[in-house]
Design a protein around this motif. Structure first.
Motif, PDB file in Angstrom:
ATOM      1  N   LEU A 164      31.645  35.588  44.264  1.00 35.09           N
ATOM      2  CA  LEU A 164      31.141  36.262  45.448  1.00 35.09           C
ATOM      3  C   LEU A 164      29.866  36.987  45.043  1.00 35.09           C
ATOM      4  O   LEU A 164      29.903  37.890  44.220  1.00 35.09           O
ATOM      5  N   GLU A 165      28.751  36.549  45.586  1.00 40.61           N
ATOM      6  CA  GLU A 165      27.448  37.156  45.303  1.00 40.61           C
ATOM      7  C   GLU A 165      27.133  38.093  46.463  1.00 40.61           C
ATOM      8  O   GLU A 165      27.227  37.702  47.633  1.00 40.61           O
ATOM      9  N   VAL A 166      26.780  39.343  46.146  1.00 38.39           N
ATOM     10  CA  VAL A 166      26.516  40.346  47.171  1.00 38.39           C
ATOM     11  C   VAL A 166      25.047  40.754  47.098  1.00 38.39           C
ATOM     12  O   VAL A 166      24.570  41.174  46.045  1.00 38.39           O
ATOM     13  N   GLY A 167      24.343  40.593  48.218  1.00 36.35           N
ATOM     14  CA  GLY A 167      22.925  40.955  48.278  1.00 36.35           C
ATOM     15  C   GLY A 167      22.692  42.013  49.332  1.00 36.35           C
ATOM     16  O   GLY A 167      23.630  42.617  49.857  1.00 36.35           O
ATOM     17  N   ASP A 168      21.440  42.241  49.675  1.00 38.71           N
ATOM     18  CA  ASP A 168      21.086  43.222  50.695  1.00 38.71           C
ATOM     19  C   ASP A 168      21.516  42.730  52.065  1.00 38.71           C
ATOM     20  O   ASP A 168      20.890  41.865  52.656  1.00 38.71           O
ATOM     21  N   GLY A 169      22.630  43.255  52.555  1.00 40.59           N
ATOM     22  CA  GLY A 169      23.109  42.921  53.883  1.00 40.59           C
ATOM     23  C   GLY A 169      23.722  41.539  54.032  1.00 40.59           C
ATOM     24  O   GLY A 169      24.026  41.122  55.142  1.00 40.59           O
ATOM     25  N   THR A 170      23.889  40.820  52.931  1.00 36.47           N
ATOM     26  CA  THR A 170      24.470  39.483  53.013  1.00 36.47           C
ATOM     27  C   THR A 170      25.332  39.223  51.787  1.00 36.47           C
ATOM     28  O   THR A 170      25.161  39.856  50.747  1.00 36.47           O
ATOM     29  N   SER A 171      26.262  38.313  51.925  1.00 39.32           N
ATOM     30  CA  SER A 171      27.089  37.918  50.777  1.00 39.32           C
ATOM     31  C   SER A 171      27.443  36.443  50.915  1.00 39.32           C
ATOM     32  O   SER A 171      27.465  35.899  52.008  1.00 39.32           O
ATOM     33  N   ALA A 172      27.684  35.823  49.759  1.00 37.19           N
ATOM     34  CA  ALA A 172      28.011  34.392  49.740  1.00 37.19           C
ATOM     35  C   ALA A 172      29.155  34.158  48.768  1.00 37.19           C
ATOM     36  O   ALA A 172      29.159  34.703  47.662  1.00 37.19           O
ATOM     37  N   LEU A 173      30.107  33.367  49.185  1.00 36.65           N
ATOM     38  CA  LEU A 173      31.220  32.967  48.335  1.00 36.65           C
ATOM     39  C   LEU A 173      30.990  31.510  47.944  1.00 36.65           C
ATOM     40  O   LEU A 173      31.020  30.622  48.798  1.00 36.65           O
ATOM     41  N   VAL A 174      30.718  31.300  46.649  1.00 35.82           N
ATOM     42  CA  VAL A 174      30.431  29.958  46.147  1.00 35.82           C
ATOM     43  C   VAL A 174      31.634  29.511  45.330  1.00 35.82           C
ATOM     44  O   VAL A 174      31.967  30.110  44.307  1.00 35.82           O
ATOM     45  N   ARG A 175      32.285  28.457  45.799  1.00 38.73           N
ATOM     46  CA  ARG A 175      33.510  27.969  45.167  1.00 38.73           C
ATOM     47  C   ARG A 175      33.212  26.923  44.098  1.00 38.73           C
ATOM     48  O   ARG A 175      32.237  26.202  44.165  1.00 38.73           O
ATOM     49  N   SER A 176      34.122  26.847  43.152  1.00 39.97           N
ATOM     50  CA  SER A 176      34.055  25.863  42.083  1.00 39.97           C
ATOM     51  C   SER A 176      35.227  24.899  42.244  1.00 39.97           C
ATOM     52  O   SER A 176      36.213  25.208  42.930  1.00 39.97           O
ATOM     53  N   ARG A 177      35.149  23.765  41.578  1.00 36.94           N
ATOM     54  CA  ARG A 177      36.296  22.846  41.544  1.00 36.94           C
ATOM     55  C   ARG A 177      37.293  23.288  40.475  1.00 36.94           C
ATOM     56  O   ARG A 177      38.373  22.737  40.368  1.00 36.94           O
ATOM     57  N   HIS A 178      36.907  24.256  39.653  1.00 39.69           N
ATOM     58  CA  HIS A 178      37.744  24.696  38.542  1.00 39.69           C
ATOM     59  C   HIS A 178      38.854  25.623  38.998  1.00 39.69           C
ATOM     60  O   HIS A 178      38.692  26.388  39.944  1.00 39.69           O
ATOM     61  N   SER A 179      39.963  25.539  38.298  1.00 41.26           N
ATOM     62  CA  SER A 179      41.086  26.431  38.570  1.00 41.26           C
ATOM     63  C   SER A 179      41.811  26.750  37.286  1.00 41.26           C
ATOM     64  O   SER A 179      41.691  26.028  36.290  1.00 41.26           O
ATOM     65  N   ILE A 180      42.534  27.875  37.325  1.00 40.51           N
ATOM     66  CA  ILE A 180      43.421  28.205  36.205  1.00 40.51           C
ATOM     67  C   ILE A 180      44.855  28.110  36.717  1.00 40.51           C
ATOM     68  O   ILE A 180      45.132  28.396  37.882  1.00 40.51           O
ATOM     69  N   ILE A 181      45.737  27.673  35.839  1.00 43.31           N
ATOM     70  CA  ILE A 181      47.151  27.576  36.153  1.00 43.31           C
ATOM     71  C   ILE A 181      47.868  28.597  35.282  1.00 43.31           C
ATOM     72  O   ILE A 181      47.854  28.491  34.050  1.00 43.31           O
ATOM     73  N   VAL A 182      48.422  29.609  35.915  1.00 37.45           N
ATOM     74  CA  VAL A 182      49.114  30.685  35.200  1.00 37.45           C
ATOM     75  C   VAL A 182      50.561  30.278  35.030  1.00 37.45           C
ATOM     76  O   VAL A 182      51.267  29.981  35.990  1.00 37.45           O
ATOM     77  N   ARG A 183      50.983  30.237  33.750  1.00 41.14           N
ATOM     78  CA  ARG A 183      52.381  29.889  33.426  1.00 41.14           C
ATOM     79  C   ARG A 183      52.905  30.863  32.398  1.00 41.14           C
ATOM     80  O   ARG A 183      52.309  31.093  31.361  1.00 41.14           O
ATOM     81  N   ARG A 184      54.063  31.400  32.702  1.00 44.12           N
ATOM     82  CA  ARG A 184      54.732  32.318  31.741  1.00 44.12           C
ATOM     83  C   ARG A 184      55.674  31.534  30.882  1.00 44.12           C
ATOM     84  O   ARG A 184      56.205  30.543  31.186  1.00 44.12           O
TER      85      ARG A 184
END
Length: 184
Positions: A164-184
């Motif tokens: 999430l990039e936050v600028g002057d009065g605007t913001s953008a959420l740029v998604r990736s194809r990457h993910s993490i899998i949390v396993r205990r």
């Protein structure tokens, strides 16, 4: 107290308070940089509300997660996670070293937003190669980032990475194809 102060005194008090806030924010960033490891906060940052999703000319590249280059990486929550990559959120955002950005982990389940978390990105690196590749109009070229964080409180599951990039009065959420899998 507002009734007791003249306009000039009030403006001076606001300027002084803003200076203190800037100093505290700088100390917070500095502390995060020196401690190295953050704890993932649950939910999503308030700045995500109204953010444009994957705006034109944006790209998020995750170069590695814990030195692994795969798009899906299994992680053990007992250990810290290290993510390296770069982001160009489009020409509406300046790639300065002091900008505000968050790494966002969104759960890949029906209640994903409630099940995610985020961290503040404080370690920005110059990436002239990215500026040239993206033909970015930014004056600066701090597109690269590195982030180390703890996910001890994050439930098991798969989480997509975004910035999430936050600028002057605007913001953008740029998604990736990457993910993490949390396993205990």
């Amino acid at each position: 107290m507002l009734d007791c102060l003249s306009r000039q005194e009030l403006e001076w008090a606001v300027k002084e308070a803003s200076t203190h806030v800037e100093v505290l924010a700088s100390l917070h960033r500095s502390g995060l940089t020196h401690s190295g490891v953050q704890r993932v906060r649950s939910g999503t940052p308030v700045e995500a509300e109204g953010a444009s999703g994957n705006p034109a000319g944006s790209l998020l590249v995750i170069e590695n997660i814990n030195s692994q280059t795969g798009e899906r990486v299994i992680v053990d929550p007992r250990y810290e996670i290290l993510v390296r990559g770069w982001i160009c959120a489009g020409n509406a955002f300046e790639a300065s070293r002091q900008r505000t950005g968050f790494l966002v982990l969104s759960g890949l389940t029906p209640d994903g937003a409630a099940n995610g978390g985020y961290c503040l990105i404080v370690d920005w690196h110059e990436r002239v190669d990215v500026k040239e590749y993206m033909k970015a109009e930014s004056k600066d070229c701090y597109f690269g980032f590195q982030l180390s964080f703890s996910i001890r409180d994050l439930p098991d599951g798969e989480y997509q990475l975004a910035v999430l990039e936050v600028g002057d009065g605007t913001s953008a959420l740029v998604r990736s194809r990457h993910s993490i899998i949390v396993r205990r």
